[in-house]
Design a protein around this motif. Structure first.
Motif, PDB file in Angstrom:
ATOM      1  N   ILE B  42     -45.390  25.668  51.464  1.00  0.00           N
ATOM      2  CA  ILE B  42     -44.905  24.825  50.697  1.00  0.00           C
ATOM      3  C   ILE B  42     -45.237  23.311  50.703  1.00  0.00           C
ATOM      4  O   ILE B  42     -45.603  23.079  49.488  1.00  0.00           O
ATOM      5  N   PRO B  43     -45.796  22.807  51.747  1.00  0.00           N
ATOM      6  CA  PRO B  43     -46.505  21.416  51.652  1.00  0.00           C
ATOM      7  C   PRO B  43     -47.821  21.361  50.889  1.00  0.00           C
ATOM      8  O   PRO B  43     -47.951  20.435  50.092  1.00  0.00           O
ATOM      9  N   LEU B  44     -48.583  22.364  51.103  1.00  0.00           N
ATOM     10  CA  LEU B  44     -49.721  22.401  50.416  1.00  0.00           C
ATOM     11  C   LEU B  44     -49.635  22.702  48.973  1.00  0.00           C
ATOM     12  O   LEU B  44     -50.529  22.146  48.104  1.00  0.00           O
ATOM     13  N   ALA B  45     -48.725  23.586  48.667  1.00  0.00           N
ATOM     14  CA  ALA B  45     -48.511  23.803  47.113  1.00  0.00           C
ATOM     15  C   ALA B  45     -47.950  22.472  46.623  1.00  0.00           C
ATOM     16  O   ALA B  45     -48.390  22.336  45.628  1.00  0.00           O
ATOM     17  N   THR B  46     -47.190  21.596  47.282  1.00  0.00           N
ATOM     18  CA  THR B  46     -46.512  20.603  46.626  1.00  0.00           C
ATOM     19  C   THR B  46     -47.824  19.546  46.390  1.00  0.00           C
ATOM     20  O   THR B  46     -47.876  18.960  45.224  1.00  0.00           O
ATOM     21  N   LEU B  47     -48.508  19.477  47.363  1.00  0.00           N
ATOM     22  CA  LEU B  47     -50.019  18.622  47.215  1.00  0.00           C
ATOM     23  C   LEU B  47     -50.572  18.795  46.078  1.00  0.00           C
ATOM     24  O   LEU B  47     -51.004  18.145  45.301  1.00  0.00           O
ATOM     25  N   VAL B  48     -51.017  20.122  45.909  1.00  0.00           N
ATOM     26  CA  VAL B  48     -51.676  20.564  44.624  1.00  0.00           C
ATOM     27  C   VAL B  48     -50.938  20.426  43.613  1.00  0.00           C
ATOM     28  O   VAL B  48     -51.773  20.008  42.302  1.00  0.00           O
ATOM     29  N   VAL B  49     -49.781  20.842  43.381  1.00  0.00           N
ATOM     30  CA  VAL B  49     -49.113  20.585  42.130  1.00  0.00           C
ATOM     31  C   VAL B  49     -48.819  19.267  41.707  1.00  0.00           C
ATOM     32  O   VAL B  49     -49.152  18.856  40.582  1.00  0.00           O
ATOM     33  N   LEU B  50     -48.751  18.210  42.687  1.00  0.00           N
ATOM     34  CA  LEU B  50     -48.834  16.910  42.592  1.00  0.00           C
ATOM     35  C   LEU B  50     -50.143  16.316  42.102  1.00  0.00           C
ATOM     36  O   LEU B  50     -50.001  15.237  41.312  1.00  0.00           O
ATOM     37  N   ALA B  51     -51.101  16.851  42.543  1.00  0.00           N
ATOM     38  CA  ALA B  51     -52.457  16.642  42.136  1.00  0.00           C
ATOM     39  C   ALA B  51     -52.771  16.677  40.608  1.00  0.00           C
ATOM     40  O   ALA B  51     -53.215  15.872  39.998  1.00  0.00           O
ATOM     41  N   PHE B  52     -51.989  17.625  40.058  1.00  0.00           N
ATOM     42  CA  PHE B  52     -52.098  17.975  38.815  1.00  0.00           C
ATOM     43  C   PHE B  52     -51.035  17.324  37.659  1.00  0.00           C
ATOM     44  O   PHE B  52     -50.755  17.508  36.475  1.00  0.00           O
TER      45      PHE B  52
END
Lengths: 299, 288
Positions: B42-52
């Motif tokens: 969940i944290p890493l997915a959040t990171l990638v989603v917010l990057a885009f």
């Protein structure tokens, strides 16, 4: 080559001589090469590893043991070290539990999501600690995705102790689980099956058959976990903010001390952590030999 | 349960049932899965989603920002260099540790593992103390106009320290397993030492050294603790990508940090997959 093969004369002696001769020069070159390679490796280890280690010890003794000791025994330093030890204790307990369950599930079970479990358990090894800190910041930080929920519950995670715990648990996740999974795979299922056939219950099988076989691996994984938890810097810096007396760990203490040129404390604490890691390494080496013997026996 | 219908897995399933039976089995398995999902996915997915989150053009803009691009190039460049140096020196070290007999060999072999236990920040402090501008070594090199700490050589030294065990530990077991008979046969057939190495050792060592070298590159591109102390973090000079990410977080630009992180993550995953692929291939060959 000195000797030529003479057709008329008895061939054996000159050829033998030539062989010996050739082997001698080749042997000399080989010996020289061996020495050169050895020298290169020793020099390499000295430049990269041994020199820097020795330099820290020398620097601490140059500053003076008394001054370093008083800096390391001062309240902020002790609080930081205590914080790190608390994080070590928590991550060891949590990983002992989750690592064991996860490893058994990974190796002994077949279920949907097993591949995902394995991949996610490995992932922290490939991710920069700063990135981990950032990921949690974006999720549970002050302006994070879950900020409204946390505010409603009045939970503070980032720049507080829970943030340090989360960051440390993330980076230590792979060690125990992977170590146990590897050994469970190696020892196979025959002993467990025998126990089950003889009517042992699940817990009896686990405690009397599986656990004794993986005990050394569990110890190894937990020591790695402890070393990693003690040494974590990037994630706890981002998530904790290194607030003295609250979220400062031993590593962030060193960072701040070196930045402020408070070298007695910074280098002193660095030496303390270095010494602890030498002790952990000695224990790891001991377990490594025991594990090698244990695996040799069960095979 | 789907696994029951799987004949191949039936042996495992029986043991699994015996180990953690009934609802307890599912609950514990669910707990492990939930733990890694909450902690990692969940944290890493959040990171990638917010990057885009601000759109791909903004993502590209953030990643190709001059400072960010330079930091990424520096990080990948030093990472590859460190991987190559590890393959070379790591293999040499493993060779000496397995095939030489000298006093103190056991202790030296154990010391090679030390970077696994030493905090990377402490590794950085150690390097800075030995090679820093005011140290004996530092002043000597400064006389020749060579800077080590607060310059690129310091970054490479720090990365070599923290990745030292990777190749050594991967190559050692392979070296120990190589059949002495094969080596002797090559020598008896008249092969010189270089040829023996090329024909007997090189093919066996290459996959292990290569995959471990790739892993050390992966480790190097994420390194933060030791770099932050030795690099000086000067933009366009010694600012690496993880330190850049930290700087962006500190200056309140977490999405720019997330964009650069995502690029690093992609490289790290690619390296991880590459190394695993090599290991699987070799493993399969060994088994057959």
């Amino acid at each position: 080559m000195r000797a030529e093969r003479d057709v008329g004369a008895p061939a054996i002696a000159p050829v033998e001589a030539a062989k010996l001769d050739a082997r001698d020069t080749r042997g000399d070159r080989l010996a020289a090469g061996r020495v050169a390679l050895g020298a290169v490796v020793v020099l390499y280890l000295a430049v990269v590893l041994l020199g820097p280690m020795g330099a820290l010890v020398a620097e601490v003794s140059r500053i003076g043991i008394g001054e370093v000791l008083s800096a390391v025994l001062a309240p902020p330093a002790l609080e930081a070290l205590g914080m790190s030890i608390a994080l070590v204790a928590i991550s060891v307990v949590v990983n002992a539990f989750v690592g064991t369950i996860g490893a058994i599930a990974l190796v002994r079970h077949r279920f949907v999501g097993r591949g995902l479990l394995g991949a996610l358990a490995d992932l922290p090894l490939a991710v920069s600690p700063v990135m981990i800190g950032l990921a949690f910041l974006l999720l549970v930080g002050r302006e994070g995705v879950l900020a409204p929920v946390l505010e409603a519950l009045d939970w503070k995670i980032v720049y507080a102790f829970p943030g340090l715990v989360i960051g440390t648990l993330f980076v230590t996740l792979p060690y125990t689980m992977r170590e146990l999974a590897y050994v469970l795979e190696e020892i196979g299922t025959s002993e467990e099956e025998a126990a089950a056939t003889l009517g042992a219950s699940a817990w009896q099988t686990f405690w009397h058959v599986t656990f004794p076989n993986v005990r050394v691996a569990l110890g190894y994984g937990l020591l790695m976990t402890a070393a990693r938890a003690l040494g974590e810097f990037g994630a706890v810096l981002v998530l904790g903010g290194s607030i003295s007396g609250q979220t400062q760990t031993a590593t962030t203490f060193i960072h701040d001390a070196v930045e402020e040129r408070a070298l007695a404390g910074g280098y002193g604490m660095a030496l303390v952590l270095g010494a602890i890691s030498v002790v952990l390494l000695a224990l790891l080496e001991h377990l490594k030999h025991r594990r090698a013997r244990a695996l040799g026996r069960t095979k | 349960m789907t696994a029951r219908s799987n004949a191949e897995g039936s042996e495992h399933v029986r043991t699994a049932d015996a180990l953690l039976p009934g609802p307890g089995q599912r609950a514990l398995r669910g707990l492990a899965l939930a733990y890694v999902l909450v902690l990692v996915a969940i944290p890493l997915a959040t990171l990638v989603v917010l990057a885009f989150a601000d759109g791909p053009p903004v993502f590209v803009e953030r990643v190709t920002d001059e400072v960010a691009r330079d930091a990424l190039v520096l990080t990948l460049g030093t990472g590859v260099l460190v991987g190559a140096l590890n393959v070379l020196f790591g293999t040499a070290t493993a060779w000496v540790l397995t095939r030489y007999r000298f006093p103190g060999r056991g202790a030296l072999s154990a010391l090679v593992d030390l970077p696994l236990a030493v905090p990377t920040l402490v590794a950085g402090v150690m390097i800075a103390v030995l090679y820093g501008p005011s140290s004996l070594v530092g002043t000597t090199f400064a006389a020749w106009d060579v800077e080590i700490v607060f310059a690129k050589p310091g970054i490479v030294l720090a990365l070599l320290f923290v990745t030292l065990p990777f190749v050594v530990r991967a190559v050692e077991p392979v070296l120990a397993e190589i059949d002495v008979a094969e080596e002797e046969a090559a020598i008896v057939l008249g092969a010189g030492p270089w040829r023996v190495f090329r024909t007997v050792f090189f093919p066996a060592l290459l996959p292990a050294a290569l995959s471990a070298g790739i892993r050390s590159t992966g480790r190097a591109i994420g390194e933060f603790g030791s770099i932050v102390v030795v690099a000086g973090n000067i933009p366009f000079e010694t600012l690496t990508a993880p330190v850049y990410v930290f700087g962006e977080i500190e200056s309140g630009a977490p999405r720019a940090a997330a964009a650069v992180s995502t690029v690093l993550l992609v490289f790290a995953l690619a390296l991880y997959v590459g190394a695993t692929w090599i290991e699987r291939k070799v493993g399969a060959r060994h088994a057959s």
